[in-house]
Design a protein around this motif. Sequence first.
Motif, PDB file in Angstrom:
ATOM      1  N   GLY A  14       8.042  -1.484   6.726  1.00 39.33           N
ATOM      2  CA  GLY A  14       7.979  -0.934   5.384  1.00 39.33           C
ATOM      3  C   GLY A  14       6.934  -1.653   4.551  1.00 39.33           C
ATOM      4  O   GLY A  14       6.305  -2.620   4.967  1.00 39.33           O
ATOM      5  N   LYS A  15       6.747  -1.175   3.341  1.00 41.29           N
ATOM      6  CA  LYS A  15       5.786  -1.766   2.421  1.00 41.29           C
ATOM      7  C   LYS A  15       6.315  -3.097   1.918  1.00 41.29           C
ATOM      8  O   LYS A  15       7.484  -3.198   1.530  1.00 41.29           O
ATOM      9  N   ASP A  17       7.524  -6.130  -0.312  1.00 39.69           N
ATOM     10  CA  ASP A  17       8.081  -6.129  -1.667  1.00 39.69           C
ATOM     11  C   ASP A  17       7.041  -6.544  -2.701  1.00 39.69           C
ATOM     12  O   ASP A  17       6.993  -5.990  -3.807  1.00 39.69           O
ATOM     13  N   VAL A  20       4.865  -3.657  -3.723  1.00 42.87           N
ATOM     14  CA  VAL A  20       5.586  -2.703  -4.568  1.00 42.87           C
ATOM     15  C   VAL A  20       5.684  -3.224  -5.999  1.00 42.87           C
ATOM     16  O   VAL A  20       5.453  -2.487  -6.969  1.00 42.87           O
ATOM     17  N   ASP A  23       2.288  -2.936  -7.747  1.00 45.94           N
ATOM     18  CA  ASP A  23       1.993  -1.561  -8.160  1.00 45.94           C
ATOM     19  C   ASP A  23       2.842  -1.151  -9.355  1.00 45.94           C
ATOM     20  O   ASP A  23       2.363  -0.503 -10.294  1.00 45.94           O
ATOM     21  N   ALA A 125       8.757   5.273  -7.506  1.00 47.08           N
ATOM     22  CA  ALA A 125       9.882   5.245  -6.566  1.00 47.08           C
ATOM     23  C   ALA A 125       9.693   6.222  -5.411  1.00 47.08           C
ATOM     24  O   ALA A 125       9.933   5.885  -4.243  1.00 47.08           O
ATOM     25  N   GLN A 128       7.464   5.331  -2.295  1.00 45.71           N
ATOM     26  CA  GLN A 128       7.819   4.234  -1.399  1.00 45.71           C
ATOM     27  C   GLN A 128       8.410   4.745  -0.076  1.00 45.71           C
ATOM     28  O   GLN A 128       9.053   5.799  -0.042  1.00 45.71           O
ATOM     29  N   THR A 130      10.770   3.234   1.926  1.00 50.07           N
ATOM     30  CA  THR A 130      12.164   2.899   2.222  1.00 50.07           C
ATOM     31  C   THR A 130      12.994   2.916   0.943  1.00 50.07           C
ATOM     32  O   THR A 130      12.450   2.860  -0.166  1.00 50.07           O
ATOM     33  N   THR A 133      12.475  -0.434  -1.112  1.00 57.83           N
ATOM     34  CA  THR A 133      11.253  -0.505  -1.912  1.00 57.83           C
ATOM     35  C   THR A 133      11.264   0.543  -3.029  1.00 57.83           C
ATOM     36  O   THR A 133      10.681   0.327  -4.091  1.00 57.83           O
ATOM     37  N   ALA A 134      11.918   1.679  -2.807  1.00 61.30           N
ATOM     38  CA  ALA A 134      12.041   2.677  -3.864  1.00 61.30           C
ATOM     39  C   ALA A 134      12.849   2.113  -5.034  1.00 61.30           C
ATOM     40  O   ALA A 134      12.497   2.313  -6.204  1.00 61.30           O
ATOM     41  N   GLY A 137      10.652  -0.487  -6.835  1.00 63.05           N
ATOM     42  CA  GLY A 137       9.639   0.192  -7.643  1.00 63.05           C
ATOM     43  C   GLY A 137      10.220   0.811  -8.893  1.00 63.05           C
ATOM     44  O   GLY A 137       9.629   0.728  -9.979  1.00 63.05           O
TER      45      GLY A 137
END
Length: 240
Positions: A14-15, A17, A20, A23, A125, A128, A130, A133-134, A137
């Motif tokens: 995943g991205k 943290d 995120v 951003d 959100a 993202q 996952t 991460t959503a 965000g």
Amino acid sequence: MAETTALKDAGTGGKPDRAVIRDALGVGVAVGLSGFAFGVTSAGSGLTLWQTCALSLLVFTGASQFALVGALAGGGSPFTAAAGAFFLGVRNAFYGLRLSQVLALPRAVRPFAAQWVIDETAAVALAQPTRRTARIGFWVTGLTLYVLWNLTTLLGALGAEAIGDTDAWGLDAAGPAVFLALLAPMLKTGTERAAAGLAVLLGLGLLPVLPAGVPVLLAALAAPLVLWAEGRRRGQGAGR
């Protein structure tokens, strides 16, 4: 199945943290600073300091706030101004339907999260990969934007008297300009562009002949009109 996998709570690949958060902070800071323009415009339209700050604290959706004070400044009735702001804010309810699935927040937290369901938090959100991460965000964007928007609203309202004529500075156009800048990249299909273009034509064309606030309400008819025309066009194409 693919969506379920993409929104799982934990997993590898995943991205990060940190990315995120970076951003989310960027979006929150960039948009939050425009609250200054709202504070100046609202105070310049005749609202008191407390009324201006209450709008940002309780309504917290920039386009609706600018529509409300703009209609009041133009001489529109409070009912018309509120109706225009309401219709602009309805889109947040649709964001909420999607975000409720993506974030899957505990029931006790949802009423508090609902206050931060706006264009920017939804955009961050939903981008993202996952659920974790959503959520990051959403919360980081919401917190940053809420704090900055309300702080700059207060500063703008306090500085309105020092600035003088807000129209002469062009700050009355800053809010709509920010909203259009955020909206433009979202218009990806011909139907979306047609609806936006028709809404602009209706709003500007009716502005000289109708009371303040009413053109905004009628501009909302652009979407159903374009969808109806598109459905009829496709129906005729299928009939051939």
